[in-house]
Design an enzyme around this catalytic site. Sequence first.
Site, mmCIF file in Angstrom:
data_model
loop_
_atom_site.group_PDB
_atom_site.id
_atom_site.type_symbol
_atom_site.label_atom_id
_atom_site.label_comp_id
_atom_site.label_asym_id
_atom_site.label_seq_id
_atom_site.Cartn_x
_atom_site.Cartn_y
_atom_site.Cartn_z
ATOM 1 N N CYS A 27 -54.849 -24.762 0.008
ATOM 2 C CA CYS A 27 -55.529 -25.932 -0.645
ATOM 3 C C CYS A 27 -55.170 -26.906 0.344
ATOM 4 O O CYS A 27 -54.112 -27.626 0.438
ATOM 5 C CB CYS A 27 -55.150 -26.183 -2.057
ATOM 6 S SG CYS A 27 -55.919 -27.805 -2.626
ATOM 7 N N CYS A 46 -61.026 -31.946 -1.330
ATOM 8 C CA CYS A 46 -62.278 -31.990 -2.069
ATOM 9 C C CYS A 46 -62.367 -32.762 -3.435
ATOM 10 O O CYS A 46 -63.386 -33.132 -3.696
ATOM 11 C CB CYS A 46 -62.566 -30.385 -2.283
ATOM 12 S SG CYS A 46 -62.280 -29.679 -0.883
ATOM 13 N N THR A 94 -53.733 -32.741 -7.331
ATOM 14 C CA THR A 94 -53.609 -32.019 -6.195
ATOM 15 C C THR A 94 -53.529 -33.142 -4.854
ATOM 16 O O THR A 94 -54.341 -34.109 -4.911
ATOM 17 C CB THR A 94 -54.968 -31.010 -5.631
ATOM 18 O OG1 THR A 94 -54.852 -30.004 -6.641
ATOM 19 C CG2 THR A 94 -54.952 -30.854 -4.293
ATOM 20 N N GLU A 150 -49.109 -30.063 -5.769
ATOM 21 C CA GLU A 150 -49.509 -30.784 -7.024
ATOM 22 C C GLU A 150 -48.244 -31.320 -7.542
ATOM 23 O O GLU A 150 -47.203 -30.983 -7.498
ATOM 24 C CB GLU A 150 -49.928 -29.629 -8.120
ATOM 25 C CG GLU A 150 -51.230 -29.173 -7.978
ATOM 26 C CD GLU A 150 -51.692 -28.223 -6.751
ATOM 27 O OE1 GLU A 150 -50.850 -27.524 -6.626
ATOM 28 O OE2 GLU A 150 -52.901 -28.435 -6.137
ATOM 29 N N HIS A 175 -67.829 -30.048 -7.827
ATOM 30 C CA HIS A 175 -66.309 -29.485 -7.632
ATOM 31 C C HIS A 175 -66.380 -27.911 -7.791
ATOM 32 O O HIS A 175 -65.562 -27.195 -7.012
ATOM 33 C CB HIS A 175 -65.270 -30.015 -8.483
ATOM 34 C CG HIS A 175 -64.087 -29.969 -7.958
ATOM 35 N ND1 HIS A 175 -63.651 -30.210 -6.548
ATOM 36 C CD2 HIS A 175 -62.910 -29.716 -8.564
ATOM 37 C CE1 HIS A 175 -62.262 -30.221 -6.738
ATOM 38 N NE2 HIS A 175 -61.706 -29.843 -7.677
ATOM 39 N N TYR A 220 -65.263 -24.669 -4.476
ATOM 40 C CA TYR A 220 -64.307 -23.647 -4.609
ATOM 41 C C TYR A 220 -64.775 -22.471 -3.691
ATOM 42 O O TYR A 220 -64.095 -21.348 -3.560
ATOM 43 C CB TYR A 220 -63.952 -23.107 -6.089
ATOM 44 C CG TYR A 220 -63.059 -24.069 -6.623
ATOM 45 C CD1 TYR A 220 -63.218 -25.305 -7.221
ATOM 46 C CD2 TYR A 220 -61.844 -23.450 -6.808
ATOM 47 C CE1 TYR A 220 -62.195 -26.162 -7.500
ATOM 48 C CE2 TYR A 220 -60.729 -24.136 -7.372
ATOM 49 C CZ TYR A 220 -60.738 -25.473 -7.519
ATOM 50 O OH TYR A 220 -59.736 -26.211 -8.030
ATOM 51 N N CYS A 242 -64.142 -23.027 -0.827
ATOM 52 C CA CYS A 242 -62.956 -22.845 0.048
ATOM 53 C C CYS A 242 -62.162 -21.772 -0.223
ATOM 54 O O CYS A 242 -61.500 -21.518 0.866
ATOM 55 C CB CYS A 242 -62.191 -24.244 -0.380
ATOM 56 S SG CYS A 242 -61.304 -24.301 -2.041
ATOM 57 N N GLU A 288 -55.179 -22.018 -9.079
ATOM 58 C CA GLU A 288 -55.973 -23.191 -8.930
ATOM 59 C C GLU A 288 -57.403 -22.491 -9.062
ATOM 60 O O GLU A 288 -58.265 -23.173 -9.597
ATOM 61 C CB GLU A 288 -55.887 -23.771 -7.489
ATOM 62 C CG GLU A 288 -56.428 -24.952 -7.255
ATOM 63 C CD GLU A 288 -56.492 -25.646 -5.977
ATOM 64 O OE1 GLU A 288 -56.414 -25.149 -4.930
ATOM 65 O OE2 GLU A 288 -56.118 -27.048 -6.102
#
Length: 485
Positions: A98, A102, A189, A255, A290, A294, A296, A444
Site C-alpha cells: 500500500c 489514495c 494509513t 497504519e 475509494h 482498490y 491498486c 486492508e
Amino acid sequence: MGIVTGADYIESLRGRNLKVWFLGERIAEPVDHPVIRPSINAVARTYDLAVEHPELATAWSRISGRPVNRFLHVTESVEDVVAQNKMQRRLGQLTGTCFQRCVGMDAINSLFSVTHEIDQKHGTPYQRRFRDFLVRMQEANYVIGGAMTDPKGDRSKAPAEQSDPDMFVRIVERRPGGIVLRGAKMHQTGCLNSHWILAMPTMRMRPADRDYAVVAAIPVDDPGLTFIYGRQSCDTRALEGGEIDQGNARYSGQEAMMILDDVFVPDELVFLDGETEFAAMLVERFTAYHRRSYVCKTGLGDVIIGAAALIADYNGVAAAAHVRDKLVEMAHLNESIYGAGIASSHESHETPAGNFEPDDLLANVCKHNVTRFPYEIARLAQDLAGGLVATLPSEKDFANPETGPLLRKYLKGRDGVTAEERARVLRLIENMTLGRNAVGYLTESMHGAGSPQAQRIQIARQMKLEEKKELARALAGIPGKAGTE
Ligand SMILES: Cc1cc2nc3c(=O)[nH]c(=O)nc-3n(C[C@H](O)[C@H](O)[C@H](O)COP(=O)(O)OP(=O)(O)OC[C@H]3O[C@@H](n4cnc5c(N)ncnc54)[C@H](O)[C@@H]3O)c2cc1C
C-alpha cells in the site's frame, strides 16, 4: 518550490518532532527507523513516478493553474478518474504494498463536491476555504492522509449515545477563531508519512450528533497529536539485518492509531461544522472514489501472480496443466477486480461542483470483489509455492558456514536456479500472504474503505430490483405491475 523527488519527500519528513510510539517506546525520528522506513519508501515511490511518468502521475489543475501531483488533483473529466486507477495499478506493481496516498486523493475529491453543496444550502464558506487549503497543498506538493475511522465503541450506538463521548472525534469547544477537537482515529494509513490529515466523520449522523459532524485539516506535526504505530506480522524482521527474510525489504504499508488531544483548528481549516445531514453524503461520495481505488490491489496481484509463476518455474513444474490453470485463475480473479474498478471510473458523472465522480454501484462491486479475490489468489500462490513458503530457514542459516552449504544443496530447485533465488521468491510470497504486506494485500482488502457488509448495503440500495422484476414480468407475459396486484 514544493517537493519534487522521492528523496526531497523523505527529507521533508525529518525533524518534525512527532509523538510516535512503537513497541512501547517513543521513536526519536521515524524516518530512520528500520521498521518504519519501508513505508516511507513506498510513498517516496509515488513522487518518483510523477517525475518519470508525468502523463500518468500528474495532471494540469484548473484550481492552481499548473501541473500538480495526481494524488492532489481534483478530477476535471472522466479521463482524470480513469487515470487515477491506471496510476494506482502501476504503483501497486512497483511497490507490492500500500503506497498510502489514495485515501487523501479520494478525500479531496469527495470534499470538493460536498463542501459546494453544503454552501449552496447553508451559505457557508467551506468550499472557498477548502480550495485555499488545496492550493497550498498542491504548491507544496504535500501528502494528505484521510482520517475517517473512529474507535466507535459500542457499534450498536450512535456517537452521541456512547457512554464515553470520545469514541468518535468531536468538537469539545467552539472558540472565536476556531474549534477544539478530541478523540481518536483508527488504522490511519500513512499518517506519519503525511504532512496533513483531513479528519472526517465515519458514518451518517443524526441532529444529536452535531458536535461529531466535523471535517478539519490538521498538520501532522500538531503538538496535540499522538501516534501509536500498528504492528504488522513479521515487522521485526527489519531489525534483524539482512534483507531476504523480509520478502520485500524496500517497501511496506503503514497504519497507526492517532489520538487527538484537544487539537485547535482555526476556522479557515474547518470544512464542516455541525451540518449533520451532510455526513452521510460525504461518506458515500468518499467511498464511491475509494472503493474503486482498490484496483491498486491488482498491481499487488500482478506481483503475486508473477511470484507464483516464478516459483513454479524454479520448481520445474511450469508446464504442468494444473499449474497453468491456477495461474489463469489468478489472472482471471485479478482482472475481475480491475474490470469493475475501471468500469466505475469510466462511468463517472459530473457533480454539481464540476468535478467527476465514479459510478457508486460498480465501485462497490469492485471493493466487494477485493474483499474476496485476493484471498483466493493468495491461496493459489501458497499452493504453487509448496510448504517451504512457511518452513524456510533464515537468511542467517544460509550465511552460516556449517548450515549454509547444506541449505544451498538441498533447497535448490531445477537446474540453473540457485537456492537463494528460490528463497527470495518464497519470502516474497510469504511477505504478501502472511507477512508485512499481507496487511495491505489481504486485511486492508477486507476492511479498508469499509467491511464487506458496507458494500452489500450499497449494492442492495442500487440493484433496482423493481426494475428487474418488471423486465422478468414483461418477458414472462405476466400482466399488471409487480407487487401491485
Ligand atoms: C489495513 C487497513 C488500513 C486502513 N486505512 C484507513 C485509513 O487510512 N483511514 C481510515 O479512516 N480508515 C482506515 N481503515 C479502517 C477501515 O475503514 C475500517 O477497518 C472498516 O471501516 C471497519 O471498521 P472497524 O475496523 O472498526 O471494524 P468494525 O466496524 O468493528 O467491523 C467488524 C465487523 O462488525 C460488523 N459491524 C460493525 N458495525 C456493525 C453494526 N452496527 N451492526 C452490525 N454489524 C456491524 C462489520 O460488518 C464487520 O463484519 C483501514 C483499515 C485497515 C484494516
